[in-house]
Scaffold this motif. Structure first.
Motif, PDB file in Angstrom:
ATOM      1  N   GLU A 168      39.482  44.063  36.640  1.00  0.00           N
ATOM      2  CA  GLU A 168      38.053  43.959  36.950  1.00  0.00           C
ATOM      3  C   GLU A 168      37.223  44.813  35.990  1.00  0.00           C
ATOM      4  OE1 GLU A 168      36.465  43.600  40.617  1.00  0.00           O
ATOM      5  OE2 GLU A 168      37.907  42.022  41.033  1.00  0.00           O
ATOM      6  N   ASN A 172      31.626  23.533  48.708  1.00  0.00           N
ATOM      7  CA  ASN A 172      32.369  22.681  47.770  1.00  0.00           C
ATOM      8  C   ASN A 172      32.133  21.205  48.074  1.00  0.00           C
ATOM      9  OD1 ASN A 172      33.564  24.263  45.790  1.00  0.00           O
ATOM     10  ND2 ASN A 172      35.326  24.766  47.065  1.00  0.00           N
ATOM     11  N   ASP A 179      34.516  27.227  44.468  1.00  0.00           N
ATOM     12  CA  ASP A 179      35.026  27.224  43.103  1.00  0.00           C
ATOM     13  C   ASP A 179      34.808  25.914  42.360  1.00  0.00           C
ATOM     14  OD1 ASP A 179      36.914  26.180  44.938  1.00  0.00           O
ATOM     15  OD2 ASP A 179      38.541  26.490  43.506  1.00  0.00           O
ATOM     16  N   HIS A 180      34.305  24.872  43.028  1.00  0.00           N
ATOM     17  CA  HIS A 180      33.976  23.622  42.328  1.00  0.00           C
ATOM     18  C   HIS A 180      32.585  23.680  41.706  1.00  0.00           C
ATOM     19  CE1 HIS A 180      36.899  21.391  45.246  1.00  0.00           C
ATOM     20  NE2 HIS A 180      37.522  22.222  44.434  1.00  0.00           N
ATOM     21  N   PHE A 214      33.332  29.644  36.454  1.00  0.00           N
ATOM     22  CA  PHE A 214      33.578  31.076  36.596  1.00  0.00           C
ATOM     23  C   PHE A 214      33.655  31.516  38.052  1.00  0.00           C
ATOM     24  CE2 PHE A 214      31.641  30.475  32.443  1.00  0.00           C
ATOM     25  CZ  PHE A 214      32.694  30.923  31.665  1.00  0.00           C
ATOM     26  N   PHE A 215      33.556  30.585  38.989  1.00  0.00           N
ATOM     27  CA  PHE A 215      33.787  30.887  40.396  1.00  0.00           C
ATOM     28  C   PHE A 215      35.257  30.654  40.692  1.00  0.00           C
ATOM     29  CE2 PHE A 215      29.278  29.824  42.207  1.00  0.00           C
ATOM     30  CZ  PHE A 215      28.762  30.934  41.575  1.00  0.00           C
ATOM     31  N   ALA A 216      35.902  31.649  41.266  1.00  0.00           N
ATOM     32  CA  ALA A 216      37.301  31.537  41.676  1.00  0.00           C
ATOM     33  C   ALA A 216      37.331  31.245  43.176  1.00  0.00           C
ATOM     34  CB  ALA A 216      38.026  32.845  41.375  1.00  0.00           C
ATOM     35  N   PRO A 217      38.460  30.760  43.694  1.00  0.00           N
ATOM     36  CA  PRO A 217      38.531  30.483  45.134  1.00  0.00           C
ATOM     37  C   PRO A 217      38.213  31.714  45.985  1.00  0.00           C
ATOM     38  CG  PRO A 217      40.390  29.487  44.018  1.00  0.00           C
ATOM     39  CD  PRO A 217      39.680  30.340  42.998  1.00  0.00           C
ATOM     40  N   THR A 218      38.542  32.889  45.490  1.00  0.00           N
ATOM     41  CA  THR A 218      38.205  34.142  46.155  1.00  0.00           C
ATOM     42  C   THR A 218      37.675  35.099  45.096  1.00  0.00           C
ATOM     43  OG1 THR A 218      39.980  33.810  47.756  1.00  0.00           O
ATOM     44  CG2 THR A 218      39.088  36.022  47.599  1.00  0.00           C
ATOM     45  N   MET A 219      36.557  35.735  45.401  1.00  0.00           N
ATOM     46  CA  MET A 219      35.959  36.672  44.449  1.00  0.00           C
ATOM     47  C   MET A 219      35.602  37.968  45.161  1.00  0.00           C
ATOM     48  SD  MET A 219      33.526  34.060  42.260  1.00  0.00           S
ATOM     49  CE  MET A 219      32.867  35.316  41.172  1.00  0.00           C
ATOM     50  N   ASP A 277      33.274  40.983  41.133  1.00  0.00           N
ATOM     51  CA  ASP A 277      33.314  39.730  40.363  1.00  0.00           C
ATOM     52  C   ASP A 277      31.947  39.052  40.353  1.00  0.00           C
ATOM     53  OD1 ASP A 277      36.103  39.920  39.904  1.00  0.00           O
ATOM     54  OD2 ASP A 277      36.558  38.761  41.717  1.00  0.00           O
ATOM     55  N   TYR A 295      29.756  37.998  37.117  1.00  0.00           N
ATOM     56  CA  TYR A 295      29.604  36.561  36.886  1.00  0.00           C
ATOM     57  C   TYR A 295      28.451  36.175  35.947  1.00  0.00           C
ATOM     58  CZ  TYR A 295      27.658  31.983  37.669  1.00  0.00           C
ATOM     59  OH  TYR A 295      27.074  30.766  37.462  1.00  0.00           O
TER      60      TYR A 295
END
Length: 176
Positions: A2, A82, A139-140, A144-149, A153, A157
């Motif tokens: 990070e 999403n 995340d869709h 730069f979006f992850a499933p968990t942030m 983060d 971003y």
């Protein structure tokens, strides 16, 4: 790994400097020219790059709230968002085109400055515990979006978003 708070803030400062350089160097014809790889003009894309910071400013209270809720609530919220990716994409595109009419060359830099100042004040009040809290993300919506942030983060971003889109401008790179 990070990014540290100082690395995040250095990215914010660089984005402000780069935007100011692009706006100072660009002619009206440069700004109206199509960008490379998007349907936006350079001016619209520059606003979209600023908009990434505006989104984070607006999202932070929501991220703080949802990161405190039970994990299934956060996952359900991310799944709902999403599911709305197509309308989001259209709003994102047309919103940036429309908003660039107001937040144009004359107003864009000031908007980025006030937005980054607000995000910076908030980041400086965070502690390691709050920065490490997790939230499921749509995340869709963005590469730069992850499933968990983590909240950290989220602060990092907008500069990733800014840098990605800066490579799509059909303007000369700012002089460093």
């Amino acid at each position: 790994m990070e990014p540290t708070q100082e690395e995040i803030l250095a990215g914010y400062r660089r984005a402000r400097t780069d935007l100011d350089a692009w706006l100072a160097d660009a002619t009206l014809a440069d700004l109206r020219r199509k960008s490379s790889g998007t349907k936006w003009t350079n001016e619209e894309l520059l606003f979209h790059m600023v908009f990434g910071y505006m989104v984070v400013r607006a999202l932070l209270p929501l991220v703080h709230l949802i990161s405190r809720l039970p994990a299934p609530v956060g996952r359900g919220f991310a799944a709902l968002l999403n599911a709305g990716t197509r309308p989001f994409d259209a709003i994102n595109y047309w919103g940036s085109r429309s908003a660039a009419l107001y937040f144009n060359k004359r107003r864009m830099s000031r908007k980025l400055e006030t937005t980054i100042n607000a995000i910076t004040r908030r980041l400086e009040r965070e502690n390691n515990s709050s920065l490490g809290r997790l939230m499921p993300f749509p995340d869709h919506w963005d590469p730069f979006f992850a499933p968990t942030m983590t909240i950290n983060d989220v602060y990092a971003y907008p500069t990733k978003h800014f840098d990605f889109h800066s490579r799509q401008l059909s303007l000369r790179p700012p002089q460093q």
